[in-house]
Design a protein around this motif. Structure first.
Motif, short mmCIF file in Angstrom:
data_model
loop_
_atom_site.label_atom_id
_atom_site.label_comp_id
_atom_site.label_asym_id
_atom_site.label_seq_id
_atom_site.Cartn_x
_atom_site.Cartn_y
_atom_site.Cartn_z
N SER A 13 -7.95 -8.08 -7.55
CA SER A 13 -8.02 -7.20 -8.72
C SER A 13 -7.38 -5.84 -8.43
CB SER A 13 -9.49 -7.00 -9.14
OG SER A 13 -10.20 -6.31 -8.11
N VAL A 14 -7.49 -5.40 -7.16
CA VAL A 14 -6.90 -4.12 -6.80
C VAL A 14 -5.38 -4.22 -6.76
CG1 VAL A 14 -6.62 -2.46 -4.90
CG2 VAL A 14 -8.89 -3.27 -5.51
N LEU A 15 -4.89 -5.34 -6.20
CA LEU A 15 -3.47 -5.43 -5.88
C LEU A 15 -2.62 -6.20 -6.88
CD1 LEU A 15 -3.92 -6.08 -2.08
CD2 LEU A 15 -3.19 -3.96 -3.14
N GLU A 16 -3.22 -6.68 -7.99
CA GLU A 16 -2.44 -7.50 -8.92
C GLU A 16 -1.23 -6.75 -9.49
OE1 GLU A 16 -4.94 -8.66 -12.11
OE2 GLU A 16 -5.63 -6.65 -12.58
N GLY A 17 -1.38 -5.45 -9.74
CA GLY A 17 -0.25 -4.67 -10.25
C GLY A 17 0.66 -4.18 -9.16
N LEU A 18 0.06 -3.76 -8.04
CA LEU A 18 0.84 -3.17 -6.96
C LEU A 18 1.72 -4.19 -6.25
CD1 LEU A 18 -1.60 -0.56 -5.40
CD2 LEU A 18 -0.17 -0.40 -7.43
N GLU A 19 1.29 -5.46 -6.24
CA GLU A 19 2.12 -6.50 -5.62
C GLU A 19 3.45 -6.62 -6.35
OE1 GLU A 19 3.04 -9.41 -2.85
OE2 GLU A 19 1.34 -8.04 -2.89
N ALA A 20 3.43 -6.45 -7.68
CA ALA A 20 4.66 -6.51 -8.47
C ALA A 20 5.61 -5.36 -8.10
CB ALA A 20 4.33 -6.45 -9.96
N VAL A 21 5.01 -4.20 -7.80
CA VAL A 21 5.82 -3.05 -7.39
C VAL A 21 6.53 -3.34 -6.08
CG1 VAL A 21 5.78 -0.61 -6.75
CG2 VAL A 21 4.30 -1.43 -8.58
N ARG A 22 5.82 -3.96 -5.14
CA ARG A 22 6.40 -4.26 -3.83
C ARG A 22 7.50 -5.32 -3.93
NH1 ARG A 22 4.27 -2.43 0.63
NH2 ARG A 22 4.82 -4.26 1.85
N LYS A 23 7.35 -6.24 -4.87
CA LYS A 23 8.36 -7.29 -5.04
C LYS A 23 9.60 -6.78 -5.75
CE LYS A 23 5.40 -11.41 -4.95
NZ LYS A 23 4.84 -12.51 -5.74
N ARG A 24 9.44 -5.84 -6.67
CA ARG A 24 10.56 -5.30 -7.44
C ARG A 24 10.55 -3.77 -7.41
NH1 ARG A 24 11.54 -9.89 -7.14
NH2 ARG A 24 11.96 -11.46 -8.75
N PRO A 25 10.68 -3.16 -6.23
CA PRO A 25 10.59 -1.69 -6.16
C PRO A 25 11.67 -0.98 -6.97
CG PRO A 25 11.41 -2.60 -4.08
CD PRO A 25 10.95 -3.76 -4.91
N GLY A 26 12.85 -1.61 -7.09
CA GLY A 26 13.94 -0.97 -7.82
C GLY A 26 13.62 -0.69 -9.28
N MET A 27 12.72 -1.50 -9.86
CA MET A 27 12.33 -1.28 -11.27
C MET A 27 11.60 0.05 -11.44
SD MET A 27 10.90 -5.02 -12.38
CE MET A 27 10.18 -4.35 -13.87
N TYR A 28 10.95 0.51 -10.36
CA TYR A 28 10.09 1.69 -10.47
C TYR A 28 10.69 2.95 -9.85
CZ TYR A 28 6.63 -1.81 -11.74
OH TYR A 28 5.96 -2.83 -12.39
N ILE A 29 11.47 2.79 -8.77
CA ILE A 29 12.01 3.99 -8.10
C ILE A 29 13.54 3.97 -8.03
CG2 ILE A 29 9.93 4.41 -6.75
CD1 ILE A 29 11.45 3.15 -4.34
N GLY A 30 14.18 3.01 -8.69
CA GLY A 30 15.64 3.00 -8.77
C GLY A 30 16.33 2.28 -7.63
N SER A 31 15.93 2.55 -6.38
CA SER A 31 16.56 1.91 -5.22
C SER A 31 15.64 2.06 -4.02
CB SER A 31 17.91 2.57 -4.92
OG SER A 31 17.72 3.93 -4.58
N THR A 32 15.97 1.39 -2.92
CA THR A 32 15.13 1.49 -1.71
C THR A 32 15.85 2.23 -0.59
OG1 THR A 32 15.92 -0.70 -1.04
CG2 THR A 32 13.82 -0.61 -2.22
#
Length: 701
Positions: A13-32
């Motif tokens: 329940s804690v990580l259901e949203g954050l796991e998506a961020v880790r898989k697609r970081p470019g969607m949220y911060i542009g690039s790695t």
């Protein structure tokens, strides 16, 4: 992300949203890469800035640690520590683990803020190997730790490290009380280590970008003190030798920002325009039952603009939404540019006879030449194009900004106050001159750069052109006076060397307007001969000569004329300097005729300074050689014979040329403004301060 054997529903329940961020970081911060790493830092800093913007807190500290972590302190209200009823979690955990959750939704805490996507802190947490947060609130210091977004506790023995033993919470999260806070002291401290599993190995925090952002924010939030501390000791940074700390604190607003950004002499004062407007927007609102309903809400948009025009032709416009920079513009900048053009067209049309406009219409580039402006708008929940917030998308803002600028700028340009009227007149003349220059460049764009046997030349009659059409090989010598021209004509190689004489000291274009420069015969002739236009319309690919050599006398007047010529090139033909195509000739000061024995012809030695002359004479004396006296001292180029001028100054095989460079445009701008600008007092101080270092022997009596 590694999942332990006792990984349970609580973790999911804690990580259901954050796991998506880790898989697609470019969607949220542009690039790695470094850009994405800096974007994470902006998200945390922006949260602290939003507190200051809302009137809570006056200082932000940013520390870059040697271990690659970064720490941000603020003295805001502190993240809420009480339990959020919908999730049953503390406010701290909600902010750092739930996407689209925080005080910026619903309009309760922030009416206008930067981090409006509500994903900032939680995204940074998801992409961090470790994140520690401490909150001072209610006389206590609360603390919580996360590993890649998961709350728990690190078992540190000494300094905190991202690879220390970590125990995730198994049943329920605990917001630990880790100390006491002084009465009335509130604030938040966040320290995090970016996850190297996500970011590229070469990604690192840029102190230069951080410095620019801190300075920019201190201008936009008057009274806010931002302290940067770099402890990394990285090569090529200001902290290379040791810990480096810088404080940014400006009580002025965006007017002070414009003053900092502007680097040319002023045509107008800094004008400040304020205004606001309302618009209606349909947004989805979640009701108590959890259903989303489209609701129409009324928004207020505040507009604040500071702008001024200078004598240059470069444009600097910085736009912001709730103090977040929008480098790619958006609806607010579009409205600003449209209003500028519309207002100037209206005012110039009303004064067309006085300004001698003719049938041509001014364009955006004519108006924006020499403009320095800072545009800020504040509104609740602006719509951005993309998470990186580089473009404002709220369509209604365009019309609001446009109306504010049209009304305020129109009143300013039509003001009857004496000072305002003078500035408005100078500005309108500048804009019309820019238009005429652009039209002229367009008319001549298709004409051939070289005359041929079937054409007549429209170039100045005093130009002694060369035969070669090879731009790379051709050279233009700008010579001082007709006497030097006569000698130079005999000394040159007419195949590839062209000559243009100028009469004495040309116009000081640092002080003069564009109209004055274009109407000056000497300046106009040089621009016409070089053939690439001037100002923003300058096209270096159209330049008729590969080298431009300034050939002036080796005396004080010659140095002054060379400085005036360089001012013209720097102000209106800068790419020639930037591409290394402008040179200063180095004519000799003395000629020593060494007497040879017998019938052998005497040798000629040329020297270029007093020190070199004495050195040569000493060497001749040591060798027992005689020379004719008195020595010939050249007062000007016209005193030389053609063969002497060719050998010393014009023949590529023997001459010395000094290339004019431009290492730093901003410092060069300041020097030109000091030496050639309208403000006399700083120049007087410079002259008095340097008088002691002056060598009197270098001044011609």
């Amino acid at each position: 992300m590694a999942i332990s054997s006792d990984y349970n529903a609580r973790h999911l329940s804690v990580l259901e949203g954050l796991e998506a961020v880790r898989k697609r970081p470019g969607m949220y911060i542009g690039s790695t890469d470094s850009r994405g790493l800096m974007h994470c830092l902006w998200e945390i800093i922006d949260n602290s800035v939003d507190e200051a913007l809302a009137g809570h807190g006056q200082s932000i500290n940013v520390i870059l640690h040697p271990d690659g972590s970064v720490e941000i302190h603020d003295d805001g209200r502190g993240i809420p520590v009480d339990i959020e009823p919908k999730t049953g979690l503390s406010g701290v955990e909600v902010v750092f683990t739930k996407l689209h959750a925080g005080g910026k939704f619903g309009g309760g805490s922030y009416t206008a803020s930067g981090g409006l996507h509500g994903v900032g802190a939680s995204v940074v947490n998801a992409l961090s190997a470790r994140l520690d947060v401490q909150v001072d609130r209610g006389g206590k210091t609360y603390g919580m730790q996360f590993r890649r977004g998961e709350p728990g506790r690190f078992k540190d023995s000494g300094k905190p490290k991202p690879d220390s033993v970590f125990e995730p919470f198994s049943d329920a999260s605990v917001l630990d009380i880790v100390g006491k806070a002084k009465r009335g002291v509130t604030g938040t401290r966040v320290r995090y280590w970016a996850d190297r599993q996500i970011f590229t190995p070469d990604a690192k925090f840029s102190y230069t970008e951080l410095q620019a952002r801190a300075r920019q924010t201190s201008f936009l939030v008057p009274g806010l003190k931002i302290t940067l501390r770099d402890e990394r000791r990285l090569a090529g940074t200001p902290g290379e030798e040791g810990t480096f700390e810088e404080v940014f604190h400006h009580d002025g607003g965006i007017s002070e920002f414009v003053d900092y950004l502007a680097n040319d002499a002023a045509v107008t004062d800094i004008w400040r325009f304020h205004g606001s407007g309302t618009f209606k927007e349909s947004v989805p609102v979640i009701d108590e039952s959890g259903h989303s309903r489209i609701t129409e809400v009324e928004r207020v948009c505040d507009v604040d603009v500071a702008l001024r025009w200078g004598i240059g032709y470069e444009t600097t416009v910085r736009s912001f939404v709730n103090i977040i920079s929008t480098p790619k513009g958006g609806t607010h900048q579009t409205g600003f540019e449209q209003a500028l053009l519309k207002t100037f067209r209206k005012v110039i049309e009303a004064n067309s006879r006085k300004l001698k406009v003719g049938s041509d219409k001014i364009e955006k580039d004519d108006v924006s030449a020499g403009l320095t402006a800072v545009l800020t708008v504040r509104l609740a929940e602006p719509q951005f194009e993309g998470q990186t917030k580089e473009i404002l998308g709220t369509s209604a803002v365009r019309q609001i900004v446009s109306k504010v600028i049209e009304k305020s700028l129109g009143a300013q340009l039509n003001s009857t106050a004496r000072g305002d009227k003078t500035q408005a007149s100078m500005l309108l003349e500048k804009v019309v001159s820019e238009m005429k220059s652009r039209v002229s460049a367009r008319v001549h764009k298709e004409t051939q750069r070289r005359k041929n046997a079937l054409e007549t030349s429209s170039l100045p009659t005093k130009l002694a052109d060369c035969r070669s059409t090879d731009v790379k090989r051709s050279e233009l010598f700008i010579v001082e006076g007709d006497s030097a021209l006569g000698t130079a004509k005999l000394a040159r190689s007419s195949d590839f060397q062209a000559l243009l004489p100028i009469r004495g000291k040309i116009l000081n274009v640092q002080k003069a307007s564009v109209a004055d420069m274009l109407s000056n015969a000497e300046c106009a002739a040089m621009i016409q001969v070089i053939g690439a236009g001037s100002g923003r319309s300058f096209d270096i690919s159209a330049a008729r000569y590969g080298k431009v050599v300034l050939m002036t006398d080796a005396d004080v007047d010659g140095a002054h004329i060379r400085t005036l010529l360089l001012t013209l090139f720097f102000r209106y033909m800068r790419p020639m300097i930037e591409h290394g195509r402008v040179y200063a000739a180095v004519p000799p000061l003395h000629r020593i005729e060494v007497i040879n024995a017998g019938s052998k012809a005497n040798d000629m030695i040329y020297t270029y300074s007093e020190a070199e002359m004495h050195q040569v004479l000493g060497k001749l004396a040591a060798e027992g050689k005689r020379y004719k006296e008195p020595l010939q001292r050249y007062k000007g180029l016209g005193e030389m014979d053609a063969d002497q001028l060719a050998e010393t100054t014009m023949d590529p095989r023997h001459r010395t040329l000094r290339r004019v460079g431009l290492a730093q445009a901003e410092s060069a701008e300041r020097v030109f403004d000091l030496l050639m600008g309208s403000d006399v007092a700083p120049r007087k101080e410079f002259i008095i301060g340097g008088a002691e270092r002056l060598e009197r022997d270098r001044i011609d009596a």
